[in-house]
Structures are given as C-alpha cells and as structure tokens.
Design a protein around this motif. Structure first.
Motif, PDB file in Angstrom:
ATOM      1  N   LEU A 233      39.226  53.516  28.014  1.00 22.21           N
ATOM      2  CA  LEU A 233      38.507  52.315  27.095  1.00 22.21           C
ATOM      3  C   LEU A 233      37.598  51.777  28.147  1.00 22.21           C
ATOM      4  CD1 LEU A 233      39.849  50.358  25.290  1.00 22.21           C
ATOM      5  CD2 LEU A 233      40.730  52.783  24.324  1.00 22.21           C
ATOM      6  N   ALA A 234      38.656  50.862  28.495  1.00 26.96           N
ATOM      7  CA  ALA A 234      38.860  49.575  28.911  1.00 26.96           C
ATOM      8  C   ALA A 234      37.766  49.177  30.033  1.00 26.96           C
ATOM      9  CB  ALA A 234      40.137  48.620  29.524  1.00 26.96           C
ATOM     10  N   TYR A 235      36.935  51.079  30.938  1.00 30.25           N
ATOM     11  CA  TYR A 235      37.036  50.979  32.007  1.00 30.25           C
ATOM     12  C   TYR A 235      35.125  50.432  32.076  1.00 30.25           C
ATOM     13  CZ  TYR A 235      40.771  53.150  34.701  1.00 30.25           C
ATOM     14  OH  TYR A 235      41.529  53.259  35.684  1.00 30.25           O
ATOM     15  N   PRO A 236      34.328  50.338  31.098  1.00 33.61           N
ATOM     16  CA  PRO A 236      33.386  49.669  31.498  1.00 33.61           C
ATOM     17  C   PRO A 236      33.235  48.500  31.268  1.00 33.61           C
ATOM     18  CG  PRO A 236      33.067  51.415  29.283  1.00 33.61           C
ATOM     19  CD  PRO A 236      34.538  51.636  30.073  1.00 33.61           C
TER      20      PRO A 236
ATOM     21  N   LYS B 178      36.246  47.127  22.787  1.00 35.45           N
ATOM     22  CA  LYS B 178      34.566  46.822  22.538  1.00 35.45           C
ATOM     23  C   LYS B 178      33.971  47.059  23.487  1.00 35.45           C
ATOM     24  CE  LYS B 178      35.483  41.661  20.800  1.00 35.45           C
ATOM     25  NZ  LYS B 178      35.077  40.779  20.739  1.00 35.45           N
ATOM     26  N   GLY B 179      34.286  47.939  24.752  1.00 39.39           N
ATOM     27  CA  GLY B 179      33.512  49.098  25.735  1.00 39.39           C
ATOM     28  C   GLY B 179      32.331  48.279  26.236  1.00 39.39           C
ATOM     29  N   LYS B 180      30.981  48.752  26.118  1.00 37.45           N
ATOM     30  CA  LYS B 180      30.118  48.733  26.585  1.00 37.45           C
ATOM     31  C   LYS B 180      29.853  47.014  26.241  1.00 37.45           C
ATOM     32  CE  LYS B 180      28.381  53.165  28.078  1.00 37.45           C
ATOM     33  NZ  LYS B 180      26.969  53.451  28.596  1.00 37.45           N
ATOM     34  N   MET B 181      29.463  46.764  24.545  1.00 33.65           N
ATOM     35  CA  MET B 181      28.947  44.923  24.476  1.00 33.65           C
ATOM     36  C   MET B 181      30.792  44.349  25.276  1.00 33.65           C
ATOM     37  SD  MET B 181      29.670  43.780  20.536  1.00 33.65           S
ATOM     38  CE  MET B 181      31.079  44.468  19.975  1.00 33.65           C
ATOM     39  N   GLY B 182      31.867  44.497  25.463  1.00 39.34           N
ATOM     40  CA  GLY B 182      32.292  43.676  26.512  1.00 39.34           C
ATOM     41  C   GLY B 182      32.042  43.585  27.624  1.00 39.34           C
ATOM     42  N   ALA B 183      31.461  44.141  28.229  1.00 40.20           N
ATOM     43  CA  ALA B 183      31.327  44.194  29.708  1.00 40.20           C
ATOM     44  C   ALA B 183      30.003  43.900  29.436  1.00 40.20           C
ATOM     45  CB  ALA B 183      30.956  45.627  30.306  1.00 40.20           C
ATOM     46  N   ARG B 184      29.200  43.721  28.040  1.00 37.07           N
ATOM     47  CA  ARG B 184      28.405  42.519  28.827  1.00 37.07           C
ATOM     48  C   ARG B 184      28.483  40.562  28.143  1.00 37.07           C
ATOM     49  NH1 ARG B 184      25.626  45.222  24.170  1.00 37.07           N
ATOM     50  NH2 ARG B 184      25.485  44.030  22.928  1.00 37.07           N
ATOM     51  N   GLU B 185      29.119  41.139  27.745  1.00 35.24           N
ATOM     52  CA  GLU B 185      29.933  39.550  27.090  1.00 35.24           C
ATOM     53  C   GLU B 185      30.257  39.170  28.169  1.00 35.24           C
ATOM     54  OE1 GLU B 185      32.821  37.115  24.707  1.00 35.24           O
ATOM     55  OE2 GLU B 185      32.453  39.499  24.594  1.00 35.24           O
ATOM     56  N   ALA B 186      30.461  40.413  29.201  1.00 34.33           N
ATOM     57  CA  ALA B 186      31.909  39.190  30.537  1.00 34.33           C
ATOM     58  C   ALA B 186      30.824  38.605  31.093  1.00 34.33           C
ATOM     59  CB  ALA B 186      32.919  40.016  31.256  1.00 34.33           C
ATOM     60  N   ARG B 187      29.950  39.966  31.476  1.00 32.05           N
ATOM     61  CA  ARG B 187      28.968  39.238  32.550  1.00 32.05           C
ATOM     62  C   ARG B 187      28.126  37.973  32.192  1.00 32.05           C
ATOM     63  NH1 ARG B 187      27.547  44.848  32.461  1.00 32.05           N
ATOM     64  NH2 ARG B 187      28.148  46.101  34.502  1.00 32.05           N
TER      65      ARG B 187
ATOM     66  N   VAL C 136      30.726  34.703  32.815  1.00 26.06           N
ATOM     67  CA  VAL C 136      30.188  34.451  34.302  1.00 26.06           C
ATOM     68  C   VAL C 136      29.078  33.526  34.310  1.00 26.06           C
ATOM     69  CG1 VAL C 136      30.568  35.476  36.405  1.00 26.06           C
ATOM     70  CG2 VAL C 136      32.378  36.255  35.036  1.00 26.06           C
ATOM     71  N   ASN C 137      28.046  34.574  34.426  1.00 26.60           N
ATOM     72  CA  ASN C 137      27.118  34.044  34.389  1.00 26.60           C
ATOM     73  C   ASN C 137      26.506  33.144  34.355  1.00 26.60           C
ATOM     74  OD1 ASN C 137      26.832  35.755  36.409  1.00 26.60           O
ATOM     75  ND2 ASN C 137      25.379  37.308  34.671  1.00 26.60           N
ATOM     76  N   GLU C 138      26.454  32.375  32.765  1.00 21.58           N
ATOM     77  CA  GLU C 138      25.915  31.467  31.942  1.00 21.58           C
ATOM     78  C   GLU C 138      27.422  30.403  31.622  1.00 21.58           C
ATOM     79  OE1 GLU C 138      23.669  32.607  28.672  1.00 21.58           O
ATOM     80  OE2 GLU C 138      23.122  34.561  29.387  1.00 21.58           O
TER      81      GLU C 138
END
Length: 290
Positions: free
Chosen positions: A140-143, A105-114, A117-119
C-alpha cells in the motif's frame, strides 16, 4: 540556506510541534506529557517551529524538521506539511524541511509528495510505522515510495521502541511490530535508489538494523531517541568501523535536546576521526549540502 562550513553539526531528527501546542480534545497532550516525563524533557509545553529554530541557531546546529501524519490511525490532528515547510523556509539558515504523509493515502499521497518537493522545497520524508499503523514493506505504501524515489529525496523511518506511548494504557494502542527494521530490507531491495534512514537505535532489533545497513548501500542509521550513554556496544563498534560513513547524528528534539545528546556523545568510545562524519559530514553528503 544552511552554510555547511559554519555550522558545527546537522541534527537529522527533530519534530515540529504545532503553534497551538497540544490538543486536549484528541489526546495528543497526554501522549506528549507522558513522553516528556519518560525522557526527562526540560519543557512544559512543546516548542513551536520558530522557537526550535532559535534554539538550534543558538547552538550553531542545523536541523532536519518534520511533522508526523498519523491522523488516520491516532486521531491526532495533522500539522500541515506546507506550514512546516514555510516556517522552515523562514528559518532556512538552520532548518531543513522534511514532510510526512500517511502511506494509506496511496496515489493521493504520491501526488502530495511530488508537489511538496516541487513547490515547497521539501528535502525528505518521515514515516512512523508504529504511529501510522503499517508495515513498511506493505505494498500500500509503494505508490508513495515511487514518488519519493523519483525526487531523489531520502525517506526516514522510525524503528524500534523509543518511548512513544510507553507507560500509557495499552501503550496508547501503538503496536511495536510495525517498526522492526527488517521490513525495510524489502523496501531497500525494491527501491535501491531511494536513500533510507533507519531512525533510532532499533531496540530490541539492533542487530537486524545493523545487518540491513551493512548489506544495502542505500540504507543509513540515525542515532536519535536515545542518549548515547545507552547505546549498545555493538552499535558503537559498527559506528567506528563498517558504518562510519552511514551513521547520522539525531537528537529526537524536543524530547532530547541536541546539547544533551552531544554532551553524552563526547563520553562514549567513538574514534576522533569518526566524530566529524557522524556529527555533520555524513548528513551533509546524504542531503547534498556538500
């Protein structure tokens, strides 16, 4: 909030099962029933998160609990991270929520991870390379890793062959190569401040896992997915010596119950002074509960 002084252990590796149980239409029930037979699991239908919480409360054990987001690779429906986190919050005296995000999911997955944690108070992230169909060191997993590293939360990776898909036609299409722990050496180099947990005795790559864990300060090993009576001697030796502060109790619930794992753990040659480290203290420090 888990009261670290009252519980007797922390199980770092338990699976969340959906409230509706298994799914006949996407093959998930076949996977689960085959795994239950492989492990000799005591249940007919996988327990829900509230039932899991009740079991662990009765055992006076805290549990890290997570779903596995492998919908893209397997077709198995995704158990929403938000729902698991909310159920864990409802049972916060014993449950500690981790999330799972497909790294494709790339950057979309990164946004979900943040956001998780925050919410939603998510305390870590679970990866299953064999089920998600990726090499852990694939860029591909790095973001997603970058986002996790920003939060300071640990990333837990399935390693080795533990029985998932075993005996099914073509191993249920799952490729073992993705879960060689040596790929995590690259991740540990590129993300030195992100705690990495290598899940399971890493059959058939046990020595590779031990080498990475001893070489990289941010890498740990959990002992889930196998009864301790089957642990290779070299793993027991490292638990007693070089990795005594980097090895963690995990059961792999619901396939292995914590009481079964603990009963078998009592019978292997772990030094008395090391047992509290493995069962609770190492995880408490890693999860910042103590």
């Amino acid at each position: 909030m888990v009261d670290i002084k009252k519980i007797r252990a922390i199980d770092i590796h338990t699976h969340a099962e959906e409230p509706c149980g298994c799914h006949a239409d996407d093959g998930y029930d076949d996977l689960q029933s085959t795994m239950a037979k492989y492990f000799g699991a005591p249940w007919t239908h996988p327990p829900t998160v509230p039932l899991t919480a009740a079991h662990y409360r009765h055992q006076n054990i805290a549990a890290v609990i997570f779903p596995v987001d492998a919908e893209r690779e397997t077709g198995y429906r995704r158990y929403r991270n938000e729902e698991v986190a909310q159920l864990a919050a409802d049972n916060s005296d014993v449950l500690i929520p981790f999330a799972s995000i497909d790294p494709h999911k790339g950057k979309m997955g990164a946004r979900e991870a943040r956001r998780l944690v925050n919410e939603f108070g998510v305390q870590g992230f679970k990866f299953h390379p064999t089920m998600q169909g990726f090499f852990p060191n694939d860029r591909l997993a790095y973001p997603l890793y970058e986002a996790i590293a920003e939060t300071g939360k640990p990333a837990l990776f399935h390693t080795g062959q533990t029985g998932v898909g075993s005996g099914m036609r073509a191993g249920n299409g799952m490729r073992l190569k993705y879960s060689n722990p040596m790929y995590l050496d690259d991740v540990a180099v590129d993300f030195p401040d992100m705690p990495i947990i290598m899940a399971h005795p890493s059959f058939p790559w046990q020595e590779e896992a031990l080498s990475v864990a001893t070489h990289k300060p941010n890498v740990y090993i959990d002992l889930s997915g196998w009864s301790p009576k089957y642990f290779p001697q070299i793993l027991v030796r490292y638990c007693n010596t070089l990795l005594r502060r980097k090895v963690l109790f995990g059961s792999d619930w619901p396939m292995i119950t914590p009481e079964r794992w603990l009963s078998d753990f009592e019978k292997i040659e772990i030094k008395d002074e090391i047992r509290p480290l493995i069962l609770k203290e190492n995880a408490a420090r890693l999860l910042k509960l103590a």
